[in-house]
Design an enzyme around this catalytic site. Structure first.
Site, PDB file in Angstrom:
ATOM      1  N   ASP A  65       8.385   4.292  -6.378  1.00  0.00           N
ATOM      2  CA  ASP A  65       7.913   2.978  -6.798  1.00  0.00           C
ATOM      3  C   ASP A  65       6.792   2.570  -5.844  1.00  0.00           C
ATOM      4  O   ASP A  65       6.969   2.656  -4.628  1.00  0.00           O
ATOM      5  CB  ASP A  65       9.061   1.952  -6.737  1.00  0.00           C
ATOM      6  CG  ASP A  65       8.726   0.681  -7.512  1.00  0.00           C
ATOM      7  OD1 ASP A  65       9.502   0.300  -8.399  1.00  0.00           O
ATOM      8  OD2 ASP A  65       7.674   0.062  -7.228  1.00  0.00           O
ATOM      9  N   ARG A  82      22.444  -2.433 -22.356  1.00  0.00           N
ATOM     10  CA  ARG A  82      22.238  -1.633 -23.575  1.00  0.00           C
ATOM     11  C   ARG A  82      21.072  -0.659 -23.425  1.00  0.00           C
ATOM     12  O   ARG A  82      21.050   0.399 -24.054  1.00  0.00           O
ATOM     13  CB  ARG A  82      22.139  -2.513 -24.815  1.00  0.00           C
ATOM     14  CG  ARG A  82      20.962  -3.496 -24.906  1.00  0.00           C
ATOM     15  CD  ARG A  82      19.681  -2.815 -25.257  1.00  0.00           C
ATOM     16  NE  ARG A  82      18.828  -3.587 -26.121  1.00  0.00           N
ATOM     17  CZ  ARG A  82      17.517  -3.440 -26.174  1.00  0.00           C
ATOM     18  NH1 ARG A  82      16.888  -2.609 -25.355  1.00  0.00           N
ATOM     19  NH2 ARG A  82      16.814  -4.135 -27.045  1.00  0.00           N
ATOM     20  N   LYS A  90      19.241 -11.478 -31.065  1.00  0.00           N
ATOM     21  CA  LYS A  90      18.737 -11.732 -29.707  1.00  0.00           C
ATOM     22  C   LYS A  90      17.395 -12.436 -29.816  1.00  0.00           C
ATOM     23  O   LYS A  90      16.595 -12.094 -30.689  1.00  0.00           O
ATOM     24  CB  LYS A  90      18.583 -10.417 -28.938  1.00  0.00           C
ATOM     25  CG  LYS A  90      18.101 -10.636 -27.503  1.00  0.00           C
ATOM     26  CD  LYS A  90      18.335  -9.416 -26.613  1.00  0.00           C
ATOM     27  CE  LYS A  90      17.261  -8.397 -26.729  1.00  0.00           C
ATOM     28  NZ  LYS A  90      17.408  -7.308 -25.748  1.00  0.00           N
ATOM     29  N   SER A 132      12.779   5.610 -25.790  1.00  0.00           N
ATOM     30  CA  SER A 132      13.397   4.450 -26.428  1.00  0.00           C
ATOM     31  C   SER A 132      12.512   3.233 -26.234  1.00  0.00           C
ATOM     32  O   SER A 132      12.070   2.956 -25.111  1.00  0.00           O
ATOM     33  CB  SER A 132      14.775   4.177 -25.803  1.00  0.00           C
ATOM     34  OG  SER A 132      15.260   2.921 -26.243  1.00  0.00           O
ATOM     35  N   GLY A 184      10.001   2.580 -20.497  1.00  0.00           N
ATOM     36  CA  GLY A 184       9.067   1.534 -20.078  1.00  0.00           C
ATOM     37  C   GLY A 184       8.004   1.171 -21.095  1.00  0.00           C
ATOM     38  O   GLY A 184       7.998   0.065 -21.612  1.00  0.00           O
ATOM     39  N   ALA A 185       7.102   2.117 -21.416  1.00  0.00           N
ATOM     40  CA  ALA A 185       5.928   1.775 -22.235  1.00  0.00           C
ATOM     41  C   ALA A 185       6.355   1.256 -23.605  1.00  0.00           C
ATOM     42  O   ALA A 185       7.053   1.953 -24.328  1.00  0.00           O
ATOM     43  CB  ALA A 185       5.042   3.007 -22.377  1.00  0.00           C
ATOM     44  N   GLN A 241      15.650  -2.260 -14.966  1.00  0.00           N
ATOM     45  CA  GLN A 241      15.941  -1.167 -15.905  1.00  0.00           C
ATOM     46  C   GLN A 241      16.149   0.161 -15.168  1.00  0.00           C
ATOM     47  O   GLN A 241      16.950   0.989 -15.604  1.00  0.00           O
ATOM     48  CB  GLN A 241      14.823  -1.017 -16.945  1.00  0.00           C
ATOM     49  CG  GLN A 241      14.531  -2.272 -17.749  1.00  0.00           C
ATOM     50  CD  GLN A 241      15.753  -2.836 -18.439  1.00  0.00           C
ATOM     51  OE1 GLN A 241      16.679  -2.099 -18.795  1.00  0.00           O
ATOM     52  NE2 GLN A 241      15.778  -4.141 -18.620  1.00  0.00           N
TER      53      GLN A 241
HETATM   54  N1  LIG Z   1      13.081   0.323 -23.910  1.00  0.00           N
HETATM   55  C1  LIG Z   1      13.776  -0.783 -23.809  1.00  0.00           C
HETATM   56  O1  LIG Z   1      14.728  -1.010 -24.561  1.00  0.00           O
HETATM   57  C2  LIG Z   1      13.422  -1.769 -22.731  1.00  0.00           C
HETATM   58  C3  LIG Z   1      14.264  -2.863 -22.496  1.00  0.00           C
HETATM   59  C4  LIG Z   1      13.943  -3.753 -21.471  1.00  0.00           C
HETATM   60  C5  LIG Z   1      12.779  -3.558 -20.732  1.00  0.00           C
HETATM   61  N2  LIG Z   1      11.988  -2.496 -21.008  1.00  0.00           N
HETATM   62  C6  LIG Z   1      10.748  -2.236 -20.240  1.00  0.00           C
HETATM   63  O2  LIG Z   1      11.096  -1.475 -19.086  1.00  0.00           O
HETATM   64  C7  LIG Z   1      10.104  -1.689 -18.065  1.00  0.00           C
HETATM   65  C8  LIG Z   1      10.796  -2.000 -16.745  1.00  0.00           C
HETATM   66  O3  LIG Z   1      11.490  -3.235 -16.871  1.00  0.00           O
HETATM   67  P1  LIG Z   1      12.183  -3.933 -15.609  1.00  0.00           P
HETATM   68  O4  LIG Z   1      12.876  -5.133 -16.135  1.00  0.00           O
HETATM   69  O5  LIG Z   1      12.955  -2.944 -14.842  1.00  0.00           O
HETATM   70  O6  LIG Z   1      10.892  -4.382 -14.776  1.00  0.00           O
HETATM   71  P2  LIG Z   1      10.834  -4.675 -13.223  1.00  0.00           P
HETATM   72  O7  LIG Z   1       9.567  -5.460 -13.043  1.00  0.00           O
HETATM   73  O8  LIG Z   1      12.133  -5.200 -12.735  1.00  0.00           O
HETATM   74  O9  LIG Z   1      10.642  -3.215 -12.566  1.00  0.00           O
HETATM   75  C9  LIG Z   1       9.563  -2.383 -12.883  1.00  0.00           C
HETATM   76  C10 LIG Z   1       9.284  -1.524 -11.664  1.00  0.00           C
HETATM   77  O10 LIG Z   1       8.330  -0.521 -12.011  1.00  0.00           O
HETATM   78  C11 LIG Z   1       7.555  -0.283 -10.873  1.00  0.00           C
HETATM   79  N3  LIG Z   1       6.345   0.476 -11.169  1.00  0.00           N
HETATM   80  C12 LIG Z   1       5.175   0.056 -11.711  1.00  0.00           C
HETATM   81  N4  LIG Z   1       4.306   1.087 -11.784  1.00  0.00           N
HETATM   82  C13 LIG Z   1       4.948   2.190 -11.297  1.00  0.00           C
HETATM   83  C14 LIG Z   1       4.585   3.548 -11.104  1.00  0.00           C
HETATM   84  N5  LIG Z   1       3.371   4.007 -11.431  1.00  0.00           N
HETATM   85  N6  LIG Z   1       5.487   4.405 -10.568  1.00  0.00           N
HETATM   86  C15 LIG Z   1       6.728   3.974 -10.229  1.00  0.00           C
HETATM   87  N7  LIG Z   1       7.123   2.688 -10.379  1.00  0.00           N
HETATM   88  C16 LIG Z   1       6.250   1.806 -10.904  1.00  0.00           C
HETATM   89  C17 LIG Z   1       7.283  -1.692 -10.337  1.00  0.00           C
HETATM   90  O11 LIG Z   1       6.848  -1.675  -8.994  1.00  0.00           O
HETATM   91  C18 LIG Z   1       8.663  -2.318 -10.498  1.00  0.00           C
HETATM   92  O12 LIG Z   1       9.477  -2.159  -9.332  1.00  0.00           O
HETATM   93  C19 LIG Z   1       9.216  -2.818 -18.594  1.00  0.00           C
HETATM   94  O13 LIG Z   1       8.038  -2.263 -19.134  1.00  0.00           O
HETATM   95  C20 LIG Z   1      10.054  -3.454 -19.676  1.00  0.00           C
HETATM   96  O14 LIG Z   1       9.295  -4.117 -20.656  1.00  0.00           O
HETATM   97  C21 LIG Z   1      12.288  -1.603 -21.988  1.00  0.00           C
END
Ligand SMILES: NC(=O)c1ccc[n+]([C@@H]2O[C@H](COP(=O)([O-])OP(=O)(O)OC[C@H]3O[C@@H](n4cnc5c(N)ncnc54)[C@H](O)[C@@H]3O)[C@@H](O)[C@H]2O)c1
Length: 320
Positions: free
Chosen positions: A159, A110, A67, A290, A223-224, A138
């Protein structure tokens, strides 16, 4: 040589979340058993951004893919998304390319599936209520995955962008076997009622107070993804049995784990393989973290391709 090209819509139409959960469980199992080749992500910096290359090969199932995730901050000025991803699925017997697929849809599938595997082994069997932090891509996928493994009747969506939370609640109402979805402005109220807490946000600070969790709750955090970021507070982590996708990866990348100096009990693959127990009683709090691994992409890409071939999805191109 032929290659199948799959759009985001093709990827979504090909594979169910349940099938993706089975595929990702097989990836974690092979990884924990030392049956995966997964070199560290390499980063290619260009003038305008960075592209990350994520290859993996699974020895038992033979799944093989790369990827490429690109993060280019100036893209919105060009009318393009900041983050894009593309996956090349390979034939591990010949080294030939098999398929090129849109990668964001695959990532959501995934990553959701990772949470689904965790919930299958760690959430109480009778878990019904979910607190969902993050109404983004996500967050949706995490909710769909827990719905695939548990009978969920209620979800409270938290949110700060209330419009996103409301949009998701309306969307959920149209899903098959839809739980009742409400927008919940109070993190404390959402967590206090939840059997499962899902964190899928871009937040850099903890989303809720771990003192508010009920005994028996399962928490998943996806997320983090840098040492500075944090969704889950140290209180949650110290109350919980901590399970991760891969020790080295979370210790390098996950602020939740690093800042709390968490004691990691197991990799999820050790639980899939029966080397470590899943949930042990109805009272324990469990936390799955994760950061995302290339093995998840490789197995999910292979499963998507197989399903797409069976359903006749995508465009087949003659390369030579
Ligand atoms: N672990 C993994 O394998 C993996 C894979 C892809 C993405 N991610 C991570 O997951 C996170 C979310 O990705 P996404 O594509 O859904 O992003 P996105 O921007 O589509 O959605 C994130 C949401 O989180 C909300 N948010 C921010 N602060 C918040 C809080 N304090 N309380 C509640 N909601 C809050 C935002 O308003 C937004 O709606 C990102 O940090 C991304 O990098 C992780």
């Amino acid at each position: 040589m032929q290659i199948r090209v799959l759009t985001a819509a093709d990827v979504r139409a090909s594979l169910s979340m349940s099938a993706a959960i089975d595929a990702v469980a097989a990836a974690y199992s092979q990884l924990a058993a030392g049956k995966a080749t997964m070199p560290l992500r390499s980063r290619v910096h260009t003038d305008k951004g960075v592209s990350l290359l994520m290859p993996a090969h699974l020895h038992d199932t033979g799944d093989f893919a790369v990827k490429i995730v690109s993060v280019y901050g100036g893209n919105p000025d060009l009318g393009l998304p900041t983050v894009t991803a593309t996956v090349l699925a390979m034939d591990s017997r010949t080294g030939m390319p098999l398929a090129l697929m849109e990668g964001d849809s695959l990532t959501a599938l995934r990553t959701g599936a990772a949470g689904g595997v965790a919930a299958r082994y760690l959430a109480r069997k009778d878990a019904k209520t979910v607190a969902l932090f993050g109404a983004g891509v996500q967050g949706r996928a995490q909710l769909q995955a827990v719905m695939a493994v548990r009978d969920i009747s209620q979800v409270a969506i938290v949110d700060p962008f209330e419009a996103s939370a409301r949009r998701l609640a309306e969307e959920i109402a149209g899903w098959p076997k839809a739980p009742e979805a409400v927008v919940e402005p109070s993190p404390q109220a959402a967590v206090a009622q939840a059997d499962i807490v899902l964190a899928a946000t871009t937040s850099k600070t903890p989303l809720f107070d771990g003192n508010d969790l009920k005994p028996g709750t399962h928490v998943t955090g996806v997320g983090a993804f840098t040492p500075e970021m944090q969704e889950i507070d140290p209180k949650t982590i110290h109350r919980a049995r901590v399970v991760v996708d891969q020790r080295d990866a979370v210790l390098a990348e996950a602020g939740d784990i690093i800042k709390a100096e968490a004691k990691i009990d197991a990799e999820i693959g050790e639980i899939v393989n029966g080397e470590k127990p899943g949930r042990e009683n109805d009272e324990e709090i469990t936390f799955f973290k994760s950061v995302g691994l290339a093995v998840q992409d490789a197995v999910t890409a292979a499963a998507v391709l197989k399903a797409a071939e069976e359903k006749g999805l995508g465009t087949v191109i003659e390369m030579s």
